[in-house]
Design a protein around this motif. Structure first.
Motif, short mmCIF file in Angstrom:
data_model
loop_
_atom_site.label_atom_id
_atom_site.label_comp_id
_atom_site.label_asym_id
_atom_site.label_seq_id
_atom_site.Cartn_x
_atom_site.Cartn_y
_atom_site.Cartn_z
N LYS A 276 0.81 -1.22 0.00
CA LYS A 276 0.00 0.00 0.00
C LYS A 276 0.85 1.27 0.00
N LYS A 277 1.84 1.34 0.87
CA LYS A 277 2.63 2.56 0.99
C LYS A 277 3.37 2.90 -0.30
N THR A 278 3.90 1.89 -0.95
CA THR A 278 4.62 2.14 -2.21
C THR A 278 3.66 2.63 -3.29
N TYR B 162 0.72 4.09 -2.89
CA TYR B 162 0.26 5.43 -2.54
C TYR B 162 1.32 6.49 -2.84
N ALA B 163 2.59 6.11 -2.70
CA ALA B 163 3.68 7.06 -2.95
C ALA B 163 3.79 7.41 -4.44
N LEU C 125 9.19 0.85 -1.21
CA LEU C 125 9.25 1.05 0.24
C LEU C 125 9.24 -0.27 1.00
#
Length: 413
Positions: A46-48, A50-51, A177
């Motif tokens: 998710k974090k990657t 979203y980035a 990430l």
């Protein structure tokens, strides 16, 4: 600019760029419905993703491998991704054909599309050198349509395949990430010289595990290696213990009997380090029954380690300064045969430093709410263990080569 041997997202300007993002959402499926049974790996990316909000993101992923029962399309994965990310995902039933190429060309900032299972391409599963991978139609086609490649698939980075190794050699690339986090956490464990250090190997990837055990023993950074699951059955058989016709047939089906002499040699040379189960749980008339090793052979299937074993192993784990666990102790999907896996993972929460790896093992750890009790739950099974054994993962090595080939000041990013 970071001092790492590979680029990270902080080094790249991804705005308005077409980004090939390799993720690993390979997950356990319901054999009847194809339903995804665990979304841990989806959430890990998710974090990657979203980035990359201001990018055009082309997701590359796989599910299983040819000839396996769960080798299938990524249609249900697309639905699960939409659910986890809470945003629309385009699903392209193509990888390098005209349909896929046109979809990529028409993307706008913020769009995300998921291409079909990359292992549907024969080029992805054929053994070849890294430089040969750069010449595949797969890599040539997609690299010409994209600006950047990002590898966030740590769990697949021990595989030397074009989607992992080929792209970084022909275009600017970085770690995602999740990849960065995995490398950081596992490096801490790899460089930890604390003792006692304990490894626990289970599951059914016997040949991979055998290789890693040899590497770990050569590195002399381990005090105890506890064996469970099919790996334990294999070592018991290699030791000369008759585990029963049905269980031997299971080893034959996995194609691991050719490694018997290697395992026998390891046991002979490391009698104090390799610890085997003292009892096992079999399925007799649909019910669990614990039997002592001296009671073997058995005509029933071995489905878990026995109670005495997981009590003994739990004690050794709790007393460890650092413990690394990879693979379940049995058929944990069935309640009666989940005890070994559950108790070993709970014990890891009481060790000073603990790492849990493996898709299935990680899923159980999340189910038991161990996130705050263990040091790190890795998304990688074979990848995390190979990393900890000191091997350079092909995926990470490719990112390092990419950094030397594509200098950020010299390229238009």
């Amino acid at each position: 600019m970071n001092s790492r041997p590979y680029y990270t997202l902080d080094d790249l300007n991804t705005d308005n760029k077409v980004v090939l993002l390799r993720i690993d959402i390979n997950s356990p499926l319901n054999p009847e419905t194809g339903e995804i049974l665990d979304d841990t790996r989806f959430k890990s990316h998710k974090k990657t993703i979203y980035a990359l909000d201001d990018s055009k993101v082309v997701l590359l992923a796989h599910q299983s491998r040819p000839a396996k029962k769960d080798f299938t399309t990524l249609k249900s994965h697309k639905n699960k991704l939409e659910e986890v990310l809470n945003r629309p995902i385009g699903y392209v039933e193509d990888i390098i054909g005209k349909y896929a190429r046109e979809k990529i060309k028409k993307m706008e900032n913020g769009d995300i599309i998921l291409l079909e299972n990359v292992r549907f391409l024969s080029e992805e599963v054929i053994d070849m050198s890294p430089e040969m991978m750069t010449q595949t139609i797969f890599v040539k086609t997609l690299s010409n349509l994209a600006d950047l490649y990002i590898n966030d698939a740590f769990a697949a980075s021990h595989r030397a395949q074009p989607s992992i190794v080929g792209f970084p050699l022909v275009m600017p690339s970085s770690a995602g990430l999740l990849m960065e986090k995995e490398i950081n956490e596992l490096s801490l464990a790899l460089n930890n010289n604390s003792s006692p250090a304990t490894f626990v190997f289970g599951g059914n990837k016997v040949s991979d595990t055998l290789k890693v055990i040899k590497n770990i023993l050569n590195g002399k950074k381990v005090d105890k290696i506890l064996l469970v699951g099919l790996v334990a059955n294999f070592f018991l058989f290699s030791k000369g213990i008759d585990i029963g016709e049905q269980n031997i047939e299971n080893l034959k089906r996995e194609g691991v009997l050719e490694y018997k002499d290697e395992a026998k040699k390891i046991l002979k040379e490391n009698p104090d380090k390799i610890i085997l189960p003292v009892d096992l749980a079999v399925k007799k008339d649909g019910k669990r029954e614990d039997i002592d090793i001296v009671s073997l052979p058995t005509k029933y299937p071995i489905c878990d380690i026995g109670i005495e074993t997981f009590v003994k192993f739990s004690k050794l784990i709790k007393e460890s300064e650092i413990v690394i666990i990879n693979g379940p102790a049995g058929i944990f999907e069935e309640k009666e045969f989940s005890y070994g896996t559950y108790e070993i993972l709970r014990a890891a929460g009481e060790a000073k430093h603990s790492i849990i790896g493996g898709g299935h093992t990680a899923s159980v750890a999340h189910m038991l709410n161990l996130e705050k009790k263990v040091s790190h739950i890795s998304t990688g099974g074979g990848a995390s263990i190979e990393f900890l054994s000191g091997e350079k993962l092909p995926g990470i090595e490719a990112l390092e080569k990419s950094k030397t080939r594509f200098k950020i000041p010299d390229i238009e990013l």
